[in-house]
Design a protein around this motif. Structure first.
Motif, mmCIF file in Angstrom:
data_model
loop_
_atom_site.group_PDB
_atom_site.id
_atom_site.type_symbol
_atom_site.label_atom_id
_atom_site.label_comp_id
_atom_site.label_asym_id
_atom_site.label_seq_id
_atom_site.Cartn_x
_atom_site.Cartn_y
_atom_site.Cartn_z
ATOM 1 N N LEU A 126 -18.015 -2.988 27.468
ATOM 2 C CA LEU A 126 -19.153 -3.817 27.877
ATOM 3 C C LEU A 126 -19.921 -3.111 28.987
ATOM 4 O O LEU A 126 -19.400 -2.940 30.087
ATOM 5 C CB LEU A 126 -18.645 -5.174 28.376
ATOM 6 C CG LEU A 126 -17.773 -5.955 27.396
ATOM 7 C CD1 LEU A 126 -16.929 -6.972 28.126
ATOM 8 C CD2 LEU A 126 -18.641 -6.608 26.351
ATOM 9 N N ASN A 127 -21.159 -2.733 28.715
ATOM 10 C CA ASN A 127 -21.943 -2.023 29.730
ATOM 11 C C ASN A 127 -22.969 -2.915 30.426
ATOM 12 O O ASN A 127 -23.714 -2.448 31.283
ATOM 13 C CB ASN A 127 -22.614 -0.793 29.133
ATOM 14 C CG ASN A 127 -23.690 -1.129 28.127
ATOM 15 O OD1 ASN A 127 -24.137 -2.266 28.005
ATOM 16 N ND2 ASN A 127 -24.119 -0.131 27.374
ATOM 17 N N GLY A 128 -23.041 -4.171 30.031
ATOM 18 C CA GLY A 128 -23.994 -5.087 30.647
ATOM 19 C C GLY A 128 -25.236 -5.323 29.820
ATOM 20 O O GLY A 128 -25.971 -6.280 30.043
ATOM 21 N N GLU A 129 -25.485 -4.455 28.866
ATOM 22 C CA GLU A 129 -26.652 -4.599 27.988
ATOM 23 C C GLU A 129 -26.194 -4.892 26.561
ATOM 24 O O GLU A 129 -26.523 -5.907 25.985
ATOM 25 C CB GLU A 129 -27.498 -3.313 28.024
ATOM 26 C CG GLU A 129 -28.021 -2.944 29.396
ATOM 27 C CD GLU A 129 -29.026 -3.932 29.958
ATOM 28 O OE1 GLU A 129 -29.759 -4.566 29.172
ATOM 29 O OE2 GLU A 129 -29.075 -4.075 31.184
ATOM 30 N N THR A 130 -25.454 -3.956 26.007
ATOM 31 C CA THR A 130 -24.880 -4.089 24.668
ATOM 32 C C THR A 130 -23.391 -3.789 24.790
ATOM 33 O O THR A 130 -22.897 -3.543 25.879
ATOM 34 C CB THR A 130 -25.537 -3.105 23.677
ATOM 35 O OG1 THR A 130 -25.324 -1.776 24.148
ATOM 36 C CG2 THR A 130 -27.029 -3.394 23.514
ATOM 37 N N PHE A 131 -22.690 -3.798 23.660
ATOM 38 C CA PHE A 131 -21.287 -3.407 23.718
ATOM 39 C C PHE A 131 -20.949 -2.508 22.545
ATOM 40 O O PHE A 131 -21.679 -2.437 21.555
ATOM 41 C CB PHE A 131 -20.355 -4.624 23.795
ATOM 42 C CG PHE A 131 -20.319 -5.496 22.567
ATOM 43 C CD1 PHE A 131 -19.356 -5.295 21.588
ATOM 44 C CD2 PHE A 131 -21.222 -6.538 22.408
ATOM 45 C CE1 PHE A 131 -19.303 -6.110 20.473
ATOM 46 C CE2 PHE A 131 -21.171 -7.356 21.294
ATOM 47 C CZ PHE A 131 -20.215 -7.139 20.319
ATOM 48 N N SER A 132 -19.858 -1.794 22.704
ATOM 49 C CA SER A 132 -19.331 -0.922 21.664
ATOM 50 C C SER A 132 -17.904 -1.342 21.385
ATOM 51 O O SER A 132 -17.250 -1.918 22.254
ATOM 52 C CB SER A 132 -19.353 0.534 22.131
ATOM 53 O OG SER A 132 -20.652 0.915 22.501
ATOM 54 N N TYR A 133 -17.431 -1.066 20.182
ATOM 55 C CA TYR A 133 -16.051 -1.429 19.886
ATOM 56 C C TYR A 133 -15.426 -0.458 18.903
ATOM 57 O O TYR A 133 -16.108 0.233 18.154
ATOM 58 C CB TYR A 133 -15.939 -2.855 19.356
ATOM 59 C CG TYR A 133 -16.655 -3.127 18.050
ATOM 60 C CD1 TYR A 133 -16.071 -2.804 16.829
ATOM 61 C CD2 TYR A 133 -17.910 -3.712 18.041
ATOM 62 C CE1 TYR A 133 -16.721 -3.069 15.626
ATOM 63 C CE2 TYR A 133 -18.570 -3.980 16.846
ATOM 64 C CZ TYR A 133 -17.969 -3.655 15.652
ATOM 65 O OH TYR A 133 -18.616 -3.901 14.472
ATOM 66 N N VAL A 134 -14.085 -0.444 18.918
ATOM 67 C CA VAL A 134 -13.276 0.269 17.939
ATOM 68 C C VAL A 134 -12.144 -0.672 17.563
ATOM 69 O O VAL A 134 -11.442 -1.185 18.436
ATOM 70 C CB VAL A 134 -12.685 1.576 18.511
ATOM 71 C CG1 VAL A 134 -11.757 2.237 17.496
ATOM 72 C CG2 VAL A 134 -13.783 2.525 18.943
ATOM 73 N N PHE A 135 -11.982 -0.908 16.273
ATOM 74 C CA PHE A 135 -10.866 -1.682 15.723
ATOM 75 C C PHE A 135 -10.043 -0.721 14.880
ATOM 76 O O PHE A 135 -10.603 0.079 14.132
ATOM 77 C CB PHE A 135 -11.359 -2.820 14.827
ATOM 78 C CG PHE A 135 -12.121 -3.875 15.557
ATOM 79 C CD1 PHE A 135 -11.453 -4.890 16.220
ATOM 80 C CD2 PHE A 135 -13.499 -3.845 15.598
ATOM 81 C CE1 PHE A 135 -12.152 -5.856 16.900
ATOM 82 C CE2 PHE A 135 -14.206 -4.808 16.281
ATOM 83 C CZ PHE A 135 -13.526 -5.818 16.934
ATOM 84 N N LYS A 136 -8.729 -0.851 14.987
ATOM 85 C CA LYS A 136 -7.892 0.070 14.245
ATOM 86 C C LYS A 136 -6.560 -0.579 13.909
ATOM 87 O O LYS A 136 -5.958 -1.247 14.738
ATOM 88 C CB LYS A 136 -7.652 1.320 15.089
ATOM 89 C CG LYS A 136 -6.917 2.424 14.397
ATOM 90 C CD LYS A 136 -6.820 3.633 15.306
ATOM 91 C CE LYS A 136 -6.012 4.731 14.643
ATOM 92 N NZ LYS A 136 -5.849 5.883 15.521
ATOM 93 N N ASN A 137 -6.153 -0.413 12.671
ATOM 94 C CA ASN A 137 -4.780 -0.715 12.273
ATOM 95 C C ASN A 137 -4.392 0.322 11.233
ATOM 96 O O ASN A 137 -5.139 1.267 10.986
ATOM 97 C CB ASN A 137 -4.592 -2.167 11.827
ATOM 98 C CG ASN A 137 -5.163 -2.481 10.470
ATOM 99 O OD1 ASN A 137 -5.553 -1.598 9.712
ATOM 100 N ND2 ASN A 137 -5.215 -3.754 10.130
ATOM 101 N N GLU A 138 -3.246 0.159 10.603
ATOM 102 C CA GLU A 138 -2.782 1.189 9.673
ATOM 103 C C GLU A 138 -3.654 1.302 8.422
ATOM 104 O O GLU A 138 -3.651 2.331 7.756
ATOM 105 C CB GLU A 138 -1.328 0.924 9.279
ATOM 106 C CG GLU A 138 -1.113 -0.424 8.620
ATOM 107 C CD GLU A 138 0.358 -0.766 8.449
ATOM 108 O OE1 GLU A 138 0.690 -1.358 7.408
ATOM 109 O OE2 GLU A 138 1.144 -0.440 9.341
ATOM 110 N N ASN A 139 -4.446 0.269 8.102
ATOM 111 C CA ASN A 139 -5.252 0.274 6.881
ATOM 112 C C ASN A 139 -6.727 0.572 7.083
ATOM 113 O O ASN A 139 -7.425 0.876 6.124
ATOM 114 C CB ASN A 139 -5.117 -1.076 6.170
ATOM 115 C CG ASN A 139 -3.694 -1.363 5.769
ATOM 116 O OD1 ASN A 139 -2.980 -0.476 5.333
ATOM 117 N ND2 ASN A 139 -3.273 -2.603 5.951
ATOM 118 N N PHE A 140 -7.234 0.447 8.293
ATOM 119 C CA PHE A 140 -8.658 0.692 8.486
ATOM 120 C C PHE A 140 -8.975 1.032 9.940
ATOM 121 O O PHE A 140 -8.195 0.791 10.840
ATOM 122 C CB PHE A 140 -9.495 -0.521 8.046
ATOM 123 C CG PHE A 140 -9.478 -1.663 9.028
ATOM 124 C CD1 PHE A 140 -8.456 -2.592 9.023
ATOM 125 C CD2 PHE A 140 -10.489 -1.801 9.975
ATOM 126 C CE1 PHE A 140 -8.438 -3.640 9.929
ATOM 127 C CE2 PHE A 140 -10.480 -2.845 10.868
ATOM 128 C CZ PHE A 140 -9.457 -3.762 10.852
#
Length: 165
Positions: A126-140
């Motif tokens: 969270l940078n205060g303007e927009t956000f970035s994300y990474v989701f990860k598990n064994e399948n994706f």
């Protein structure tokens, strides 16, 4: 101390002293249309459905009090926009997701929300303007940057998180 929960579609919690003025303010707030307030006299009275929101809002409060150099080096203190954004994100996520999460300050004045589930995890920056994300598990693995904080994107995140459990 008294804890106040406002149920307005976005939950938030306020701690305040039990003074005559504050109780008068609470009485006024309870008269407002479409606003429901529940007062807890101690954290022990808070139901399971609110504990994670309170826990993470307490983490936000601690992060907001950090001063520049909090890492013993050159880390910047969290900026007000990223603190506000973290509060909004926490309010929008369900208790079922939040129970796996923790917040961390970033040395560039931003905030991270990290979730570790039995079968995967995620990090939201969270940078205060927009956000970035990474989701990860064994399948994706899924990631995005420059995402706007709104209900549509939060619903998408909640659905993606359900794949990490």
């Amino acid at each position: 101390m008294t804890m106040l929960k406002a149920n307005t579609g976005q939950n938030f919690y306020v701690r305040f002293e039990n003074t005559k003025e504050n109780l008068a303010l609470l009485a006024y707030l309870q008269t407002l249309r479409n606003k429901n307030f529940v007062v807890f006299n101690s954290p022990a009275e808070v139901s399971e459905s609110e504990k994670e929101h309170i826990r993470l809002n307490a983490q936000i409060e601690k992060i907001s009090k950090l001063k520049a150099g909090w890492d013993g080096n050159v880390a910047q203190k969290a900026n007000k926009k990223s603190i506000k954004q973290a509060e909004q994100l926490i309010a929008m996520l369900s208790e079922n997701v939040l129970r796996y999460c923790a917040l961390f300050p970033s040395n560039d004045s931003s905030i991270y929300l990290q979730g570790n589930f039995p079968k995967g995890g995620f990090v939201i920056y969270l940078n205060g303007e927009t956000f970035s994300y990474v989701f990860k598990n064994e399948n994706f693995k899924e990631s995005a940057a420059g995402v706007e904080l709104n209900e549509k994107n939060i619903k998408k995140i909640e659905n993606t998180i359900s794949n990490c459990k």
